[in-house]
Design a protein around this motif. Structure first.
Motif, PDB file in Angstrom:
ATOM      1  N   ARG A 271       0.836  -1.179  -0.045  1.00 53.59           N
ATOM      2  CA  ARG A 271      -0.021   0.070   0.073  1.00 53.59           C
ATOM      3  C   ARG A 271       0.779   1.205   0.137  1.00 53.59           C
ATOM      4  N   PRO A 272       1.842   1.382   0.892  1.00 54.89           N
ATOM      5  CA  PRO A 272       2.607   2.645   0.882  1.00 54.89           C
ATOM      6  C   PRO A 272       3.263   2.892  -0.524  1.00 54.89           C
ATOM      7  N   ILE A 273       3.848   1.969  -1.229  1.00 58.17           N
ATOM      8  CA  ILE A 273       4.505   2.026  -2.481  1.00 58.17           C
ATOM      9  C   ILE A 273       3.317   2.296  -3.614  1.00 58.17           C
ATOM     10  N   ILE A 274       2.464   1.514  -3.566  1.00 61.45           N
ATOM     11  CA  ILE A 274       1.388   1.805  -4.363  1.00 61.45           C
ATOM     12  C   ILE A 274       0.737   3.285  -4.512  1.00 61.45           C
ATOM     13  N   ALA A 275       0.850   3.847  -2.960  1.00 62.36           N
ATOM     14  CA  ALA A 275       0.183   5.453  -2.904  1.00 62.36           C
ATOM     15  C   ALA A 275       1.347   6.086  -3.392  1.00 62.36           C
ATOM     16  N   ILE A 276       2.679   5.936  -3.484  1.00 57.75           N
ATOM     17  CA  ILE A 276       3.476   6.735  -4.192  1.00 57.75           C
ATOM     18  C   ILE A 276       3.345   6.897  -5.431  1.00 57.75           C
ATOM     19  N   ALA A 277       3.312   5.677  -6.073  1.00 58.94           N
ATOM     20  CA  ALA A 277       3.352   5.622  -7.511  1.00 58.94           C
ATOM     21  C   ALA A 277       2.121   5.877  -7.959  1.00 58.94           C
ATOM     22  N   VAL A 278       0.958   5.964  -7.298  1.00 61.26           N
ATOM     23  CA  VAL A 278      -0.457   6.740  -7.732  1.00 61.26           C
ATOM     24  C   VAL A 278      -0.362   8.314  -7.708  1.00 61.26           C
ATOM     25  N   LEU A 279       0.222   8.673  -6.736  1.00 53.35           N
ATOM     26  CA  LEU A 279       0.421  10.186  -6.501  1.00 53.35           C
ATOM     27  C   LEU A 279       1.444  10.672  -7.544  1.00 53.35           C
ATOM     28  N   PHE A 280       2.615   9.981  -7.928  1.00 56.13           N
ATOM     29  CA  PHE A 280       3.490  10.454  -9.028  1.00 56.13           C
ATOM     30  C   PHE A 280       2.516  10.393 -10.533  1.00 56.13           C
ATOM     31  N   ARG A 281       1.805   9.403 -10.565  1.00 62.24           N
ATOM     32  CA  ARG A 281       1.005   9.352 -11.887  1.00 62.24           C
ATOM     33  C   ARG A 281       0.071  10.394 -12.041  1.00 62.24           C
ATOM     34  N   ILE A 282      -0.726  10.602 -10.790  1.00 62.87           N
ATOM     35  CA  ILE A 282      -1.760  11.651 -10.906  1.00 62.87           C
ATOM     36  C   ILE A 282      -1.112  13.055 -11.226  1.00 62.87           C
ATOM     37  N   LEU A 283      -0.022  13.333 -10.535  1.00 60.52           N
ATOM     38  CA  LEU A 283       0.584  14.605 -10.854  1.00 60.52           C
ATOM     39  C   LEU A 283       0.979  14.750 -12.362  1.00 60.52           C
TER      40      LEU A 283
END
Length: 305
Positions: free
Chosen positions: A220-232
């Motif tokens: 979950r923490p890693i996925i959250a980082i990846a999703v944040l980068f991709r949203i931006l």
């Protein structure tokens, strides 16, 4: 006679002051290239801006730029396309990237070669990748149109129709960015301790149950980082639709970044372009904060469980 050692609190304060002192040049550079442009854009968006021979002249404060933006249908169409593109592309990239990472985790010596091949699309400059795909999607000589003609006996104009053009844009973005998500998720998989899987195997958990109950919570923490980068990245998409379709057909694939570019550089409406930038940044910030809040709530529930 030996001197008395300094208290730990004073040593920590001195180290903190020294850290800020050494970091201050970098912080000043960051402020100069990020904070100042953001504040200047904010001032422009709330001011009457006139372009004169000597440069920009700021007039009295006004809300006219935001009123014009929020009553313009083109803004809502650009926002709808950008939101849809972001949601669909990030979701597909997350699913495919996780699947690729799970496969790579189980590979042996071939993992390095496959990782190198996966990095090729991610390493390509966005403009070059978009131009290459524009050749493939070309309605006259493109390979995708030729393949459709061989299979379905028709050659579609992919970039000339709204829905196919949107789908083509998602395909290109997924092709280019899935390797990034896969590598990030793979790094998270490599950090999961093996004894967790051994405990699940002893308890008789199936592979599917192990993934949902063990692997996914750990990621979950890693996925959250990846999703944040991709949203931006996805929400600020500019080069891909600009090269592929110029925002067309019509305004079907016009993102908010392209809309801001046209208002600012083609219409020379600096206040209106700044209003687009500020509004977009506020939306992205709100989405990221909401996502982080939901993620934190889920993480707290998982920790209590």
């Amino acid at each position: 006679m030996t001197g008395r050692s300094a208290p730990p609190d004073s040593v920590a304060r001195r180290r903190a002051r020294a850290g800020w002192l050494f970091a201050s040049p970098a912080l000043l550079v960051v402020a100069a290239v990020t904070v100042f442009p953001v504040l200047f854009s904010l001032v422009l968006s709330f001011s009457e801006v006139r372009l004169e021979y000597g440069g920009l002249r700021l007039g009295s404060p006004t809300l006219a730029h935001y009123e014009a933006l929020l009553t313009h249908s083109e803004w809502y169409r650009a926002l709808a396309f950008t939101l849809g593109f972001t949601v669909v592309s990030v979701f597909v990239e997350l699913v495919l990237g996780t699947l690729v990472a799970l496969v790579l985790e189980r590979l042996g010596a071939a993992r390095g070669w496959i990782l190198a091949l996966l990095l090729l699309p991610w390493a390509l400059i966005n403009v070059i990748a978009a131009q290459l795909w524009s050749y493939l999607f070309n309605g006259t000589y493109g390979a995708v149109g030729w393949l459709c003609e061989q299979v379905f006996d028709t050659r579609p104009d992919i970039l000339g129709e709204p829905l196919p053009a949107m789908a083509a844009m998602v395909v290109v973005d997924v092709w280019k960015t899935t390797p990034f998500v896969a590598i990030v998720v793979l790094a998270g998989l490599m950090l999961i301790p093996g004894d967790v899987y051994e405990a699940a195997e002893i308890d008789g958990a199936s592979a599917w149950t192990t993934f949902w109950k063990v692997t996914l919570p750990q990621l979950r923490p890693i996925i959250a980082i990846a999703v944040l980068f991709r949203i931006l990245q996805a929400f600020g998409i500019f080069d891909l639709p600009f090269v592929l379709t110029q925002g067309g057909p019509g305004t079907a694939t016009q993102s908010v970044a392209i809309l801001g570019y046209r208002i600012l550089f083609q219409n020379l409406d600096f206040g209106g372009g700044a209003a687009v930038a500020v509004t977009t940044a506020a939306i992205v910030l709100g989405c990221c904060l909401l996502f982080l809040r939901v993620f934190r709530a889920q993480a707290d529930e998982g920790g209590r469980a």
